[in-house]
Design a protein around this motif. Structure first.
Motif, PDB file in Angstrom:
ATOM      1  N   ARG A 103       0.826  -1.207   0.000  1.00 23.29           N
ATOM      2  CA  ARG A 103       0.000   0.000   0.000  1.00 23.29           C
ATOM      3  C   ARG A 103       0.865   1.265   0.000  1.00 23.29           C
ATOM      4  O   ARG A 103       0.565   2.234  -0.714  1.00 23.29           O
ATOM      5  CB  ARG A 103      -0.942  -0.004   1.209  1.00 23.29           C
ATOM      6  CG  ARG A 103      -2.110  -0.973   1.072  1.00 23.29           C
ATOM      7  CD  ARG A 103      -3.136  -0.775   2.177  1.00 23.29           C
ATOM      8  NE  ARG A 103      -2.685  -1.327   3.437  1.00 23.29           N
ATOM      9  CZ  ARG A 103      -3.004  -2.537   3.891  1.00 23.29           C
ATOM     10  NH1 ARG A 103      -3.786  -3.337   3.161  1.00 23.29           N
ATOM     11  NH2 ARG A 103      -2.563  -2.963   5.058  1.00 23.29           N
ATOM     12  N   HIS A 104       1.929   1.245   0.784  1.00 22.47           N
ATOM     13  CA  HIS A 104       2.826   2.405   0.844  1.00 22.47           C
ATOM     14  C   HIS A 104       3.491   2.635  -0.514  1.00 22.47           C
ATOM     15  O   HIS A 104       3.584   3.789  -0.976  1.00 22.47           O
ATOM     16  CB  HIS A 104       3.880   2.187   1.926  1.00 22.47           C
ATOM     17  CG  HIS A 104       4.862   3.311   2.029  1.00 22.47           C
ATOM     18  ND1 HIS A 104       4.555   4.514   2.626  1.00 22.47           N
ATOM     19  CD2 HIS A 104       6.157   3.416   1.606  1.00 22.47           C
ATOM     20  CE1 HIS A 104       5.605   5.315   2.563  1.00 22.47           C
ATOM     21  NE2 HIS A 104       6.587   4.673   1.954  1.00 22.47           N
ATOM     22  N   MET A 105       3.951   1.573  -1.145  1.00 20.55           N
ATOM     23  CA  MET A 105       4.572   1.711  -2.461  1.00 20.55           C
ATOM     24  C   MET A 105       3.599   2.334  -3.455  1.00 20.55           C
ATOM     25  O   MET A 105       3.959   3.247  -4.222  1.00 20.55           O
ATOM     26  CB  MET A 105       5.033   0.338  -2.969  1.00 20.55           C
ATOM     27  CG  MET A 105       5.576   0.353  -4.390  1.00 20.55           C
ATOM     28  SD  MET A 105       5.834  -1.307  -5.069  1.00 20.55           S
ATOM     29  CE  MET A 105       4.119  -1.870  -5.258  1.00 20.55           C
ATOM     30  N   LEU A 106       2.361   1.865  -3.456  1.00 17.98           N
ATOM     31  CA  LEU A 106       1.367   2.392  -4.391  1.00 17.98           C
ATOM     32  C   LEU A 106       1.035   3.846  -4.082  1.00 17.98           C
ATOM     33  O   LEU A 106       0.885   4.669  -4.998  1.00 17.98           O
ATOM     34  CB  LEU A 106       0.094   1.541  -4.331  1.00 17.98           C
ATOM     35  CG  LEU A 106       0.240   0.076  -4.771  1.00 17.98           C
ATOM     36  CD1 LEU A 106      -1.044  -0.685  -4.499  1.00 17.98           C
ATOM     37  CD2 LEU A 106       0.623  -0.018  -6.240  1.00 17.98           C
ATOM     38  N   ALA A 107       0.933   4.165  -2.810  1.00 19.54           N
ATOM     39  CA  ALA A 107       0.605   5.536  -2.408  1.00 19.54           C
ATOM     40  C   ALA A 107       1.712   6.512  -2.800  1.00 19.54           C
ATOM     41  O   ALA A 107       1.449   7.683  -3.107  1.00 19.54           O
ATOM     42  CB  ALA A 107       0.347   5.598  -0.909  1.00 19.54           C
ATOM     43  N   GLU A 108       2.960   6.046  -2.809  1.00 18.55           N
ATOM     44  CA  GLU A 108       4.095   6.899  -3.134  1.00 18.55           C
ATOM     45  C   GLU A 108       4.317   7.039  -4.635  1.00 18.55           C
ATOM     46  O   GLU A 108       5.056   7.916  -5.085  1.00 18.55           O
ATOM     47  CB  GLU A 108       5.364   6.338  -2.490  1.00 18.55           C
ATOM     48  CG  GLU A 108       5.388   6.431  -0.972  1.00 18.55           C
ATOM     49  CD  GLU A 108       5.460   7.863  -0.484  1.00 18.55           C
ATOM     50  OE1 GLU A 108       6.356   8.598  -0.949  1.00 18.55           O
ATOM     51  OE2 GLU A 108       4.602   8.255   0.331  1.00 18.55           O
ATOM     52  N   SER A 109       3.669   6.184  -5.425  1.00 16.39           N
ATOM     53  CA  SER A 109       3.905   6.197  -6.869  1.00 16.39           C
ATOM     54  C   SER A 109       3.163   7.351  -7.544  1.00 16.39           C
ATOM     55  O   SER A 109       2.006   7.621  -7.233  1.00 16.39           O
ATOM     56  CB  SER A 109       3.445   4.873  -7.488  1.00 16.39           C
ATOM     57  OG  SER A 109       3.531   4.951  -8.911  1.00 16.39           O
ATOM     58  N   PRO A 110       3.802   8.008  -8.514  1.00 19.79           N
ATOM     59  CA  PRO A 110       3.119   9.055  -9.278  1.00 19.79           C
ATOM     60  C   PRO A 110       2.279   8.504 -10.431  1.00 19.79           C
ATOM     61  O   PRO A 110       1.579   9.265 -11.107  1.00 19.79           O
ATOM     62  CB  PRO A 110       4.278   9.898  -9.820  1.00 19.79           C
ATOM     63  CG  PRO A 110       5.383   8.895 -10.002  1.00 19.79           C
ATOM     64  CD  PRO A 110       5.235   7.902  -8.872  1.00 19.79           C
ATOM     65  N   GLU A 111       2.343   7.183 -10.644  1.00 20.77           N
ATOM     66  CA  GLU A 111       1.650   6.570 -11.776  1.00 20.77           C
ATOM     67  C   GLU A 111       0.152   6.458 -11.492  1.00 20.77           C
ATOM     68  O   GLU A 111      -0.261   5.875 -10.488  1.00 20.77           O
ATOM     69  CB  GLU A 111       2.226   5.191 -12.079  1.00 20.77           C
ATOM     70  CG  GLU A 111       3.696   5.206 -12.476  1.00 20.77           C
ATOM     71  CD  GLU A 111       3.909   5.881 -13.823  1.00 20.77           C
ATOM     72  OE1 GLU A 111       2.950   5.943 -14.644  1.00 20.77           O
ATOM     73  OE2 GLU A 111       5.029   6.359 -14.066  1.00 20.77           O
ATOM     74  N   ALA A 112      -0.669   6.969 -12.403  1.00 19.15           N
ATOM     75  CA  ALA A 112      -2.117   7.010 -12.190  1.00 19.15           C
ATOM     76  C   ALA A 112      -2.715   5.618 -12.064  1.00 19.15           C
ATOM     77  O   ALA A 112      -3.623   5.399 -11.246  1.00 19.15           O
ATOM     78  CB  ALA A 112      -2.792   7.777 -13.330  1.00 19.15           C
ATOM     79  N   HIS A 113      -2.236   4.666 -12.849  1.00 24.79           N
ATOM     80  CA  HIS A 113      -2.839   3.331 -12.807  1.00 24.79           C
ATOM     81  C   HIS A 113      -2.539   2.621 -11.487  1.00 24.79           C
ATOM     82  O   HIS A 113      -3.345   1.823 -11.016  1.00 24.79           O
ATOM     83  CB  HIS A 113      -2.385   2.478 -13.991  1.00 24.79           C
ATOM     84  CG  HIS A 113      -0.929   2.128 -13.994  1.00 24.79           C
ATOM     85  ND1 HIS A 113       0.065   3.043 -14.241  1.00 24.79           N
ATOM     86  CD2 HIS A 113      -0.282   0.940 -13.784  1.00 24.79           C
ATOM     87  CE1 HIS A 113       1.238   2.464 -14.182  1.00 24.79           C
ATOM     88  NE2 HIS A 113       1.060   1.177 -13.902  1.00 24.79           N
TER      89      HIS A 113
END
Length: 261
Positions: free
Chosen positions: A237-247
């Motif tokens: 979840r943290h990795m996804l939250a930190e990503s700038p990628e919309a998908h």
């Protein structure tokens, strides 16, 4: 912690290969693909092409080590199939990871084998069977019942094809997002439209679903405690939250919505 490398491939018809085999000279790529499908239907009753006539256009991975968690697609959007495969096997050589797939034994790896053969790529670590490294004699990437490659679909079905289940449904059953953006059946249309980015994004969501199911599998077989499982899920979840990628943000939103439903 043994590195974990979850991977998935996306493919399109190998129209150049079909021209060599079947003599479809003069046909456009679209018409060649249609002719390939018609021949396949005549032979098997299904349009799904033989493994050696799939060309890889995307390989996406989740790499999980003690200190790193990342999801990405190998190479640039204009990378050749040979470059994608070379990068894949460089990862195997570097990390000697546990490979994790959904139906990788039935589809992804056989396709990779044929395409690697076609491009003349060396992949010594992957093909190690214990001749040079004794640790691979009873645990290697090729043997179905070994653990260096975990085909989750095959394992969860008890190695019984009639018990196989689709990733989308299993992921959704567990509260994960499941399919997002497109399906494998739409990859060829997306490729013809030049939407390589969309294909790569879709492939990345597939490997995320596979990794999340794998974490639950690791809990089921006693290799993760409940606390360790939650810690790993939080790391995702943290990795996804930190990503700038919309998908990836959309994947997190869908996951959170399912969790709170």
């Amino acid at each position: 912690m043994t590195p974990i490398m979850v991977f998935d491939i996306e493919t399109v018809p190998d129209v150049e290969g079909a021209r060599r085999i079947h003599g479809f000279e003069g046909l456009s790529d679209e018409d060649t693909a249609k002719a390939m499908a018609q021949l396949r239907v005549q032979k098997t009753g299904s349009e799904f092409l033989a493994h050696h006539l799939h060309r890889i256009v995307a390989i996406s991975v989740v790499l999980a080590t003690r200190d790193r968690l990342a999801v990405w697609s190998l190479g640039d959007e204009d990378a050749s199939e040979k470059e994608l495969l070379t990068r894949f096997f460089e990862g195997v050589e570097r990390y000697t990871p546990t490979l994790v797939t959904w139906n990788g034994g039935g589809f992804d790896l056989p396709v990779i084998h044929y395409r690697t053969l076609l491009h003349g790529i060396s992949a010594a670590r992957y093909w190690e069977m214990g001749d040079d490294d004794r640790e691979f004699r009873y645990n290697n990437y090729l043997s179905r019942f070994h653990w260096r490659h975990v085909d989750l679909m095959d394992v969860l079905a008890g190695f019984q094809a009639r018990a196989n289940a689709p990733l989308d449904e299993v992921a959704s059953l567990l509260g994960f997002p499941g399919k997002m953006g497109m399906s494998g059946a739409k990859v060829w249309d997306a490729y013809l439209a030049g939407d390589i980015r969309g294909i790569r994004n879709y492939c990345e969501t597939d490997v995320l679903n596979t990794y999340l199911v794998y974490l639950r599998f690791e809990r089921m077989r006693g290799r993760l405690t409940e606390q360790a499982l939650e810690a790993e899920l939080e790391r995702v979840r943290h990795m996804l939250a930190e990503s700038p990628e919309a998908h990836l943000g959309a994947f997190l939103d869908a996951w959170q919505a399912g969790k709170n439903a």
